[in-house]
Scaffold this active site. Sequence first.
Site, PDB file in Angstrom:
ATOM      1  N   LYS A  25      35.995  37.936  48.349  1.00 16.62           N
ATOM      2  CA  LYS A  25      36.940  38.194  47.242  1.00 16.62           C
ATOM      3  C   LYS A  25      37.956  39.266  47.609  1.00 16.62           C
ATOM      4  O   LYS A  25      37.585  40.396  47.966  1.00 16.62           O
ATOM      5  CB  LYS A  25      36.146  38.603  45.997  1.00 16.62           C
ATOM      6  N   CYS A  52      36.978  34.520  40.665  1.00 15.31           N
ATOM      7  CA  CYS A  52      37.281  35.169  39.383  1.00 15.31           C
ATOM      8  C   CYS A  52      38.675  35.782  39.310  1.00 15.31           C
ATOM      9  O   CYS A  52      39.655  35.069  39.209  1.00 15.31           O
ATOM     10  CB  CYS A  52      36.187  36.177  39.035  1.00 15.31           C
ATOM     11  N   VAL A  82      35.353  37.921  31.970  1.00 14.88           N
ATOM     12  CA  VAL A  82      35.113  38.710  30.757  1.00 14.88           C
ATOM     13  C   VAL A  82      36.373  38.783  29.889  1.00 14.88           C
ATOM     14  O   VAL A  82      36.286  38.991  28.689  1.00 14.88           O
ATOM     15  CB  VAL A  82      34.594  40.126  31.087  1.00 14.88           C
ATOM     16  N   GLU A 101      30.374  33.075  40.116  1.00 18.47           N
ATOM     17  CA  GLU A 101      30.401  34.260  40.979  1.00 18.47           C
ATOM     18  C   GLU A 101      29.034  34.966  40.896  1.00 18.47           C
ATOM     19  O   GLU A 101      28.417  35.000  39.830  1.00 18.47           O
ATOM     20  CB  GLU A 101      31.509  35.180  40.432  1.00 18.47           C
TER      21      GLU A 101
HETATM   22  C1  ACM Z   1      35.912  39.259  37.582  1.00 21.83           C
HETATM   23  O1  ACM Z   1      36.737  39.211  38.498  1.00 21.83           O
HETATM   24  N1  ACM Z   1      34.629  39.077  37.792  1.00 21.83           N
HETATM   25  C2  ACM Z   1      36.354  39.476  36.197  1.00 21.83           C
END
Ligand code: ACM
Length: 263
Positions: A109, A142, A169, A38
């Site tokens: 996203k 992510c 993370v 990402e």
């Molecule tokens: C994330 O969605 N970058 C943790």
Amino acid sequence: MKTGVFQFTPVFGDKEHNLRRIERVMEDVQADLLVLPELCTTGYLFTSAAEAQSMAESVPGGKTVRRLEAACRKKRLHVVAGLAEAAGGAFYNSAVLIGPEGWIGTYRKIHLFWKEKDWFARGNRPFKVWDIGKANVGLMICFDWIYPEAARSLALDGADILCHCANLVLPHCPDAMITRSLENRVFSITANRTGAESRGGSSELKFIGKSQMVGPWGEVLFRMDDKEEGVRLAEIDPKTARDKHIIPANDIFEDRKPEYYTG
Ligand code: ACM
């Protein structure tokens, strides 16, 4: 089909450095499909919406897409890469799919994580699957991992491979993606980054690495460690993801009962 990831530590704000690093890898790799993390050309921890927006690019046509297009053309390679997208006055945390003939599609996203909600607009298009010849691929980014609906939507739309660009993370995703693959009988490729970022006086954000590929039986084809940088590949037959039987009596998609589900 040879597929995999490039796990690395992007330098925050240094798009040229990050792109050169990606180009060197693309030059050397022998693969059909490579998934990158990402926001892999900008870094992750922006300090303001203005800063994120100053690094965002048009898709297609912007610098990152043009450079990836050239590299894909040269190597007859498909790439999925996360970047900051500028479109019509809005800014998105996006992933692009690029092939030997150029840009193919973009996913914006949908499930934004933490401060991304201040920097980016939520994705405004449904999950989508593209046929790239050797496989049908679906894109997710992510934090989409925590919503089973993301992987399920892509699998129901015919994805053989979930291409998952990440800046993880929290520790849970690599194990969760085993379930996402198994419950949908699809391959998943999670490309995460390494390193840490600390900007604007914020506490350090540490990225967990552990990029991985998982097969339709939930088998982990590889998992990188938390600091390792480099390319990892696996040879797969994506069409095996089209058989949704878990045992001869149970096709897990045909046996779904949406009339009894909520939401
Ligand atoms: C994330 O969605 N970058 C943790």
